[in-house]
Motif scaffolding. Sequence first.
Motif, short mmCIF file in Angstrom:
data_model
loop_
_atom_site.label_atom_id
_atom_site.label_comp_id
_atom_site.label_asym_id
_atom_site.label_seq_id
_atom_site.Cartn_x
_atom_site.Cartn_y
_atom_site.Cartn_z
N ASN A 281 -38.13 43.78 45.37
CA ASN A 281 -39.59 43.68 45.33
C ASN A 281 -40.26 45.02 44.96
OD1 ASN A 281 -39.69 40.97 45.87
ND2 ASN A 281 -40.38 41.17 47.98
N PRO A 282 -39.94 46.13 45.66
CA PRO A 282 -40.59 47.38 45.27
C PRO A 282 -40.19 47.86 43.89
CG PRO A 282 -38.92 47.77 46.95
CD PRO A 282 -39.11 46.29 46.86
N ALA A 283 -38.95 47.55 43.47
CA ALA A 283 -38.53 47.95 42.13
C ALA A 283 -39.35 47.22 41.07
CB ALA A 283 -37.04 47.66 41.94
N ILE A 284 -39.57 45.94 41.25
CA ILE A 284 -40.37 45.16 40.29
C ILE A 284 -41.80 45.67 40.25
CG2 ILE A 284 -41.31 42.86 39.85
CD1 ILE A 284 -38.62 41.77 41.04
N LEU A 285 -42.38 45.94 41.41
CA LEU A 285 -43.76 46.42 41.45
C LEU A 285 -43.88 47.81 40.82
CD1 LEU A 285 -44.78 45.26 45.04
CD2 LEU A 285 -45.51 44.27 42.87
N GLN A 286 -42.91 48.67 41.07
CA GLN A 286 -42.95 50.02 40.48
C GLN A 286 -42.88 49.94 38.96
OE1 GLN A 286 -43.22 52.95 42.30
NE2 GLN A 286 -43.47 53.99 40.33
N ARG A 287 -41.99 49.12 38.42
CA ARG A 287 -41.88 48.98 36.97
C ARG A 287 -43.12 48.35 36.36
NH1 ARG A 287 -36.91 46.07 38.08
NH2 ARG A 287 -35.17 47.52 38.42
N SER A 288 -43.92 47.69 37.16
CA SER A 288 -45.12 47.01 36.68
C SER A 288 -46.34 47.93 36.66
CB SER A 288 -45.42 45.80 37.57
OG SER A 288 -44.30 44.94 37.67
N GLY A 289 -46.14 49.20 37.01
CA GLY A 289 -47.27 50.13 37.05
C GLY A 289 -48.08 50.03 38.31
N LEU A 290 -47.49 49.48 39.37
CA LEU A 290 -48.20 49.31 40.63
C LEU A 290 -47.68 50.28 41.69
CD1 LEU A 290 -48.43 45.40 40.67
CD2 LEU A 290 -50.30 47.02 40.31
N GLY A 291 -47.41 51.50 41.26
CA GLY A 291 -46.95 52.51 42.20
C GLY A 291 -47.95 52.77 43.31
N HIS A 292 -47.42 53.16 44.47
CA HIS A 292 -48.23 53.37 45.68
C HIS A 292 -47.45 54.31 46.58
CE1 HIS A 292 -50.08 52.43 49.58
NE2 HIS A 292 -51.09 51.90 48.93
N PRO A 293 -48.11 55.18 47.34
CA PRO A 293 -47.38 56.10 48.22
C PRO A 293 -46.44 55.41 49.19
CG PRO A 293 -49.67 56.78 48.04
CD PRO A 293 -49.57 55.46 47.35
N GLU A 294 -46.75 54.16 49.59
CA GLU A 294 -45.91 53.46 50.56
C GLU A 294 -44.91 52.51 49.91
OE1 GLU A 294 -45.90 54.17 53.74
OE2 GLU A 294 -47.53 55.61 53.43
N LEU A 295 -44.99 52.33 48.60
CA LEU A 295 -44.12 51.37 47.93
C LEU A 295 -42.67 51.86 47.94
CD1 LEU A 295 -43.93 48.74 46.28
CD2 LEU A 295 -44.23 50.12 44.23
N GLY A 296 -41.79 51.04 48.45
CA GLY A 296 -40.37 51.38 48.53
C GLY A 296 -40.02 52.32 49.67
N ARG A 297 -41.03 52.86 50.34
CA ARG A 297 -40.79 53.77 51.46
C ARG A 297 -40.48 52.99 52.73
NH1 ARG A 297 -39.92 59.11 50.13
NH2 ARG A 297 -40.70 59.25 47.99
N GLY A 298 -39.71 53.63 53.61
CA GLY A 298 -39.51 53.06 54.93
C GLY A 298 -38.53 51.92 55.00
N ILE A 299 -37.63 51.77 54.03
CA ILE A 299 -36.65 50.69 54.12
C ILE A 299 -35.94 50.77 55.47
CG2 ILE A 299 -34.87 52.04 52.91
CD1 ILE A 299 -33.89 49.34 51.74
N ALA A 300 -35.86 49.64 56.15
CA ALA A 300 -35.39 49.67 57.54
C ALA A 300 -34.70 48.37 57.90
CB ALA A 300 -36.58 49.90 58.49
N GLU A 301 -33.88 48.47 58.92
CA GLU A 301 -33.38 47.30 59.65
C GLU A 301 -33.04 47.76 61.06
OE1 GLU A 301 -29.85 45.55 58.08
OE2 GLU A 301 -28.59 47.25 58.56
N GLN A 302 -32.77 46.82 61.93
CA GLN A 302 -32.49 47.16 63.31
C GLN A 302 -31.19 47.97 63.42
OE1 GLN A 302 -32.87 44.10 62.06
NE2 GLN A 302 -34.38 42.93 63.22
N MET A 303 -31.01 48.62 64.55
CA MET A 303 -29.80 49.39 64.83
C MET A 303 -29.03 48.68 65.92
SD MET A 303 -29.55 53.40 65.91
CE MET A 303 -27.99 54.28 65.80
N GLY A 304 -27.73 48.46 65.72
CA GLY A 304 -27.00 47.63 66.68
C GLY A 304 -25.64 48.17 67.06
N ALA A 305 -25.12 47.64 68.17
CA ALA A 305 -23.78 47.97 68.63
C ALA A 305 -23.21 46.76 69.37
CB ALA A 305 -23.79 49.18 69.55
N ASN A 306 -21.89 46.64 69.38
CA ASN A 306 -21.18 45.62 70.15
C ASN A 306 -20.50 46.29 71.35
OD1 ASN A 306 -21.68 43.39 68.45
ND2 ASN A 306 -20.03 44.00 67.09
N VAL A 307 -20.55 45.62 72.49
CA VAL A 307 -19.76 46.06 73.64
C VAL A 307 -19.06 44.83 74.23
CG1 VAL A 307 -21.17 48.06 74.23
CG2 VAL A 307 -21.71 45.84 75.24
#
Length: 500
Positions: A281-307
């Motif tokens: 999604n951010p790659a498509i928007l960036q190539r479309s000329g829709l750059g933004h300071p927050e675009l593509g920033r902050g990619i995240a997912e939860q942090m996990g462990a097994n016990v």
Amino acid sequence: MVSREPIPNIVESAMIRGSYDLVVVGSGFGSLFYLRECLGHLPRTARVALLERGAYLPHARQLALRSNSADPEDPDRPTSADRYYRRLEGEKPWNFTIGLGGGTLCWWGQAPRLHPSDFGMRRLYGRGEDWPISYDDLEPHYCAAEEIIGIAGDSDRVGPFRRSRPYPLPAFRGSGIDMALRERDPMQLALPAARDSIGALRAQCCAHGECRLCPQDAKFTALNGLPAVLEDARISILTGANVLALELEAGHARRVVFERRGRRQTVSGDHVVLGANAICNPAILQRSGLGHPELGRGIAEQMGANVEVQLAAHSGVDGGTAATGQNIRLLDGAHRRAHAAAAYYFDNRWKHHGLRLERGRHLNTLNLMVIAEALRSERNFVEVPEDWDALPVIHHATHGAYAEDGLRAALRAVPEIFAGLGLERVSEPVARPSEAHVQCTTPAGTDPGRSIVDGDLLHHRVRNLSVVGTSVFPTAPAGNPSLTAAAWSLRAARRLFGAG
């Protein structure tokens, strides 16, 4: 009940011509639930083009390949997510599915709602960002998504997840450990699951514990749960279509540029729905000329462990499905000012640690998944090369101290959960390399300077462009995101195309 395989309206490139009322990119939870709601409001004469980068793999073919994804140029060859992005050496993997149905194919069917406080982190705890919608805004759409999916859950014991309608299917039987805890701990709940508990909508779950490729087809997917969408005569589905960018005119998205079999072409539409994933999604928007300071920033997912948790008497592997319970004692509270919330998931499988070897104790073991929320960080981002043929590059430096501290606190608290139940041992934690939840790269918000889309998932600058899926999440809460992505898409489509 045996699910019927759909016959999708798959077409060739030459048949994608003229202008469409709706052009939909991607076919995961965001795109297909948005499209399902739209179809209820669009006229019978409407035209919809659905562009999917991956191939169409019926359930039987997935089982034969042992894969949810196949190379769109060679459907007999399985493919994996790492073919579609680059990551720096030593950094974490990002798992997703490329295929008709997207994440609905590969998810494990864990379907909790997000905690009401997850939507107001900045307001309540001074952390992260507030979402532009509330739990109450989403609640009726949670119910609608649960009914479409066929969620099994306990309607009598819902904790903070207040509901206006009961779950459509009864909850699965918990493991011995899970049920013992439910008797004494109000924070121990049945884990809502998108697996059929009684065979009412699909085949009944066999508790095989391999939900990514469910052998029974008991888990909801787009193929067994949304055939009316994929077969709708108004929709033309083009597989193997790699969407590159949008062409804009007078502030509107007019055409979608895609490549298929080495040939670049465009399709025109009145409204565009962008639901590829949080990398594309951010790659498509960036190539479309829709750059933004927050675009593509902050990619995240939860942090996990097994016990591994070992108890003297109770069994952790005799429940009715792959994961039976969740403990939410740390899912909310004042501690979120200092460190992340966390959830405990009770896995009904022994494959991570093996059965116990002591005589008479073989089943007295539990794989406990401990999952902590994460916040967006500027150190984590999607780099989009200027060369459209080059792959996006993922930079993920850290989950962040907030998530790390929250996971450590949750791991320290594990013995407290099982106090009084004959706890014998808690193993050293084993890090989970990926939760397969790619989020937060096109965040939603009320401030156009700090977000990409609004609460109705409309792009702040391009008002005939909707961006859907988990890329719009402003934070990465501890709960699984798929149900929320589906519910938010239903709400957004209803508000734009329906009665609000």
